[in-house]
Write an enzyme that holds these catalytic residues in place. Sequence first.
Site, PDB file in Angstrom:
ATOM      1  N   LYS A   1       0.824  -1.217   0.000  1.00  0.00           N
ATOM      2  CA  LYS A   1       0.000   0.000   0.000  1.00  0.00           C
ATOM      3  C   LYS A   1       0.861   1.272   0.000  1.00  0.00           C
ATOM      4  O   LYS A   1       2.083   1.199   0.155  1.00  0.00           O
ATOM      5  CB  LYS A   1      -0.912  -0.035   1.230  1.00  0.00           C
ATOM      6  CG  LYS A   1      -1.882  -1.219   1.246  1.00  0.00           C
ATOM      7  CD  LYS A   1      -2.847  -1.047   2.410  1.00  0.00           C
ATOM      8  CE  LYS A   1      -3.640  -2.292   2.666  1.00  0.00           C
ATOM      9  NZ  LYS A   1      -4.604  -2.086   3.752  1.00  0.00           N
TER      10      LYS A   1
ATOM     11  N   TYR B   1     -12.499  -2.563  -2.721  1.00  0.00           N
ATOM     12  CA  TYR B   1     -13.024  -2.573  -1.353  1.00  0.00           C
ATOM     13  C   TYR B   1     -14.560  -2.508  -1.340  1.00  0.00           C
ATOM     14  O   TYR B   1     -15.137  -1.870  -0.462  1.00  0.00           O
ATOM     15  CB  TYR B   1     -12.431  -1.418  -0.555  1.00  0.00           C
ATOM     16  CG  TYR B   1     -10.975  -1.637  -0.161  1.00  0.00           C
ATOM     17  CD1 TYR B   1     -10.582  -2.772   0.540  1.00  0.00           C
ATOM     18  CD2 TYR B   1      -9.991  -0.693  -0.477  1.00  0.00           C
ATOM     19  CE1 TYR B   1      -9.258  -2.969   0.913  1.00  0.00           C
ATOM     20  CE2 TYR B   1      -8.667  -0.884  -0.108  1.00  0.00           C
ATOM     21  CZ  TYR B   1      -8.312  -2.031   0.591  1.00  0.00           C
ATOM     22  OH  TYR B   1      -6.996  -2.225   0.968  1.00  0.00           O
TER      23      TYR B   1
ATOM     24  N   GLU C   1      -9.855 -10.282  -7.080  1.00  0.00           N
ATOM     25  CA  GLU C   1      -8.856  -9.215  -6.949  1.00  0.00           C
ATOM     26  C   GLU C   1      -7.735  -9.349  -7.991  1.00  0.00           C
ATOM     27  O   GLU C   1      -7.265  -8.341  -8.518  1.00  0.00           O
ATOM     28  CB  GLU C   1      -8.284  -9.223  -5.521  1.00  0.00           C
ATOM     29  CG  GLU C   1      -9.348  -8.830  -4.496  1.00  0.00           C
ATOM     30  CD  GLU C   1      -8.895  -8.978  -3.045  1.00  0.00           C
ATOM     31  OE1 GLU C   1      -7.714  -9.311  -2.805  1.00  0.00           O
ATOM     32  OE2 GLU C   1      -9.728  -8.764  -2.149  1.00  0.00           O
TER      33      GLU C   1
ATOM     34  N   ASN D   1      -1.614  -0.265   7.324  1.00  0.00           N
ATOM     35  CA  ASN D   1      -1.101  -1.576   7.743  1.00  0.00           C
ATOM     36  C   ASN D   1      -0.257  -2.225   6.643  1.00  0.00           C
ATOM     37  O   ASN D   1      -0.126  -3.439   6.577  1.00  0.00           O
ATOM     38  CB  ASN D   1      -2.251  -2.479   8.207  1.00  0.00           C
ATOM     39  CG  ASN D   1      -3.297  -2.685   7.126  1.00  0.00           C
ATOM     40  OD1 ASN D   1      -3.138  -2.216   5.997  1.00  0.00           O
ATOM     41  ND2 ASN D   1      -4.366  -3.394   7.442  1.00  0.00           N
TER      42      ASN D   1
ATOM     43  N   HIS E   1      -1.961  -5.446   1.795  1.00  0.00           N
ATOM     44  CA  HIS E   1      -3.258  -6.125   1.678  1.00  0.00           C
ATOM     45  C   HIS E   1      -3.023  -7.487   1.052  1.00  0.00           C
ATOM     46  O   HIS E   1      -2.161  -7.632   0.178  1.00  0.00           O
ATOM     47  CB  HIS E   1      -4.206  -5.323   0.779  1.00  0.00           C
ATOM     48  CG  HIS E   1      -5.405  -6.112   0.358  1.00  0.00           C
ATOM     49  ND1 HIS E   1      -6.529  -6.209   1.133  1.00  0.00           N
ATOM     50  CD2 HIS E   1      -5.617  -6.887  -0.753  1.00  0.00           C
ATOM     51  CE1 HIS E   1      -7.399  -7.009   0.521  1.00  0.00           C
ATOM     52  NE2 HIS E   1      -6.876  -7.429  -0.620  1.00  0.00           N
TER      53      HIS E   1
END
Length: 152
Positions: free
Chosen positions: A9, A49, A126, A112, A115
Site C-alpha cells: 500500500k 473494497y 482481486e 497496515n 493487503h
Amino acid sequence: MQRTLVLLKPDCVQRRLIGDVLSRFEAKGLHIVAMKLLQVTPELSKQHYAEHVEKPFYSSLEEFITSAPVVAIALEGLEVIRVVRDMLGATNGLQAAPGTLRGDYSSSRQMNLVHASDSEESAKRELDLYFDADEFCDYSLVLTPFMRADDE
Ligand code: CMP
C-alpha cells in the site's frame, strides 16, 4: 497450487519498505508470477473494497489507498492465501504479533502496509481487477527442489 493478490500500500511505498516486504515473501519460497507499480483510482478502490464502501471508514480508506502508488503482486504457492495472511498478521498493526509484517512495521489500523486476499473467491476477483491474463509469467524456479519435496 493457489494464487493470491498482494498489494503493497501507499504507506509501504512511501516508507521505502517495498524491498523489505518483498524479501520476506521471497525468503518464504513464494513465487512472484506478476508484479507492477500503479496508481489506484477512486473507481478501482470502490471495486477492490466493495465490501467496505458503506462502512464509516471507507472515505478515509479511499483517500489513503489513492494517495500514492501501490505495488500489485500475484504470488503463487501451496496454501498461499492462508500463508500470506498469516505472514501479514492482524489487520491492526497495534494488535499484530511480532514477527508478522504488520507486527514488525505498522502501528496503525488503516496504514497496515500490505493487503492480501482472504479467500479463493476474493483472490480470483482481486487478481482479475489488477492483472490482465497476459501479465502473468509462467516460469519455474531452479531452487524449487530445495524448497519443498515433490509430494508436498
Ligand atoms: P485491508 O486488509 O487492505 O482490508 C481493508 C482495509 O481497510 C484494511 O486493510 C485497513 O487498511 C482498512 N481498515 C480496516 N478496518 C478499518 C477501520 N476500522 N478504520 C480504518 N481503516 C480500516
